[in-house]
Design an enzyme around this catalytic site. Structure first.
Site, short mmCIF file in Angstrom:
data_model
loop_
_atom_site.label_atom_id
_atom_site.label_comp_id
_atom_site.label_asym_id
_atom_site.label_seq_id
_atom_site.Cartn_x
_atom_site.Cartn_y
_atom_site.Cartn_z
N HIS A 91 46.62 33.11 24.37
CA HIS A 91 47.11 33.40 23.02
C HIS A 91 47.97 32.27 22.46
O HIS A 91 48.24 32.25 21.26
CB HIS A 91 47.93 34.69 23.02
CG HIS A 91 47.16 35.92 23.38
ND1 HIS A 91 45.95 36.23 22.78
CD2 HIS A 91 47.42 36.93 24.26
CE1 HIS A 91 45.49 37.36 23.29
NE2 HIS A 91 46.35 37.80 24.19
N ASP A 125 39.03 38.48 28.69
CA ASP A 125 40.27 39.25 28.57
C ASP A 125 40.08 40.31 27.49
O ASP A 125 39.30 40.15 26.56
CB ASP A 125 41.40 38.30 28.18
CG ASP A 125 42.77 38.93 28.24
OD1 ASP A 125 43.47 38.74 29.26
OD2 ASP A 125 43.17 39.61 27.27
N HIS A 128 41.92 41.09 25.15
CA HIS A 128 42.40 40.63 23.85
C HIS A 128 41.72 39.33 23.45
O HIS A 128 41.35 38.52 24.30
CB HIS A 128 43.92 40.43 23.88
CG HIS A 128 44.67 41.65 24.30
ND1 HIS A 128 45.33 41.73 25.52
CD2 HIS A 128 44.84 42.84 23.69
CE1 HIS A 128 45.89 42.93 25.63
NE2 HIS A 128 45.60 43.62 24.54
N ASP A 186 42.50 42.97 32.26
CA ASP A 186 42.99 44.07 31.43
C ASP A 186 41.88 44.78 30.66
O ASP A 186 42.15 45.69 29.88
CB ASP A 186 44.08 43.59 30.46
CG ASP A 186 43.76 42.27 29.79
OD1 ASP A 186 42.63 41.76 29.98
OD2 ASP A 186 44.64 41.73 29.09
#
Length: 379
Positions: free
Chosen positions: A148, A184, A186, A276
């Site tokens: 990120h 991931d 996200h 995740d």
């Protein structure tokens, strides 16, 4: 390591100094103590989750296939290949004054900057190991995570973009084209942002359809964020519905990712692995199990064998369920090694899947890409 054995073993790069990043306690990831709870929880991005990843690789059944290497801290000058000087100065100053909340849920505390430098340097060492011909499969077991982190700001538990730095090192070392496959839960917005105007890096992100979450994460992760300028068409977002599951992810990989990589023809592949997306993770709702992660590892390994001479760098990102994340990591690496049978059973898989919605979404994305992505037209 013998040359003919390099595809059957994984070189794992790790440094225990990364455990020194203390993210504190509170209500989930907020760092807030409301005053009326007797028991607060550790921030999800805590050292314990990574301790289990280390231990399962050292003492689990996959351990004979692992070679360990010591990570190292990055030099500040190395960070400037991806991040701006102004942003790095902000991080250095935050460390000097004893810490700073950089954005929501992202805390630079005493010890965090040293850990972040170790994570970045360890990812760089992992890539250099491959580039120098010392191995084909390498895994950067790092924290804090990085995907990120954008060139100019922190985001989502991330300070430095470990994968992005490794990609840039490969480009600077003569690699012609690279693919980043991010699984991931996200959107890998920071990595995408770093190469958004480049046609040398194909960034592919399979993620929960979560959209933007504020000023630190302005990107939506939607299918129409395709890149800009020369990079138009080389950022492929695959936002998947909640509960996509093992079969839905495999369908997305085979329908969208494999054809795109085959068309792009990279000479290096990175797998950005977030655990995740698992069925039990507190930060996601995607319902992957060990079986699904194993399959994703197998698919990416086949792509590496086809396009990059088997060269594959794996970079660790999320994964916040303390025990199951380690199991899913083990399964992912089993897949990457193309092992004929699972080494660990999954006693937590306990419900059926329905991939119908995921298939519908993936087919819709396929049509959108065929209509709008120049290098995929006719693919």
């Amino acid at each position: 390591m013998a040359a003919d054995d390099s595809g059957n073993r994984i070189d794992v790069f790790w440094h225990e100094g990364m455990l020194g990043h203390d993210t504190g306690t509170g209500v989930f990831d907020t760092g807030v103590d409301p005053g009326f709870l007797d028991v607060l929880e550790k921030h999800p991005e805590n050292a314990e989750r990574v301790k289990n990843m280390v231990s399962i690789l050292k003492r689990g059944p996959i351990s004979p296939c692992i070679d360990w290497h010591l990570g190292r801290p990055a030099q500040v000058a190395e960070l400037l290949s991806f991040h701006t000087q102004e942003y790095i100065n902000e991080l250095i100053e935050a460390d000097r004054v004893g810490g700073k909340i950089l954005c929501e849920s992202t805390f630079l505390n005493p010890g965090s900057w040293s850990a972040a430098l170790l994570a970045a340097g360890t990812a760089l060492s992992s890539m250099k190991h491959i580039l120098d011909g010392n191995g084909k499969l390498a895994y950067a077991l790092v924290r804090p995570p990085g995907h990120h982190a954008q060139p100019t700001q922190a985001d989502g538990y991330c300070f430095l973009n470990n994968a992005g730095l490794a990609v840039q090192l490969a480009l600077d070392s003569g690699c012609r084209k690279l693919v980043v496959i991010d699984i991931d839960v996200h959107y890998g917005n920071g990595t995408a942002e770093g190469f958004y105007r480049s046609n040398k890096v194909l960034t592919v992100s399979l993620h929960m359809n979560h959209g933007s979450w504020g000023p630190s994460h302005p990107q939506n992760g939607s299918v129409d964020e395709l890149g800009e300028g020369e990079g138009f068409g080389y950022n492929l977002n695959i936002p998947l519905p909640n509960g996509t599951g093992d079969e839905g992810y495999a369908y997305a990989m085979n329908k969208l990712v494999v054809p795109a990589v085959n068309e792009f023809q990279p000479d290096m592949i990175l797998l950005v692995v977030g655990l995740d997306s698992s069925a039990f993770d507190p930060n996601g709702r995607q319902c992957l199990t060990m079986r699904g992660y194993r399959k994703l590892g197998q698919i990416v390994r086949k792509l590496a064998d086809r396009h990059s001479g088997g060269r594959l760098l794996i970079v660790q990102e999320g994964g916040y369920q303390i025990t199951y994340s380690a199991y899913c990591l083990h399964a992912t690496l089993e897949g990457v090694l193309s092992l004929p049978q699972p080494l660990l059973s999954d006693d937590l898989t306990c419900y059926p899947e329905d991939k119908a919605l995921a298939v519908k979404v993936v087919d819709s994305i396929k049509k959108y890409q065929a209509d709008n992505v120049p290098f995929l037209k006719g693919a």
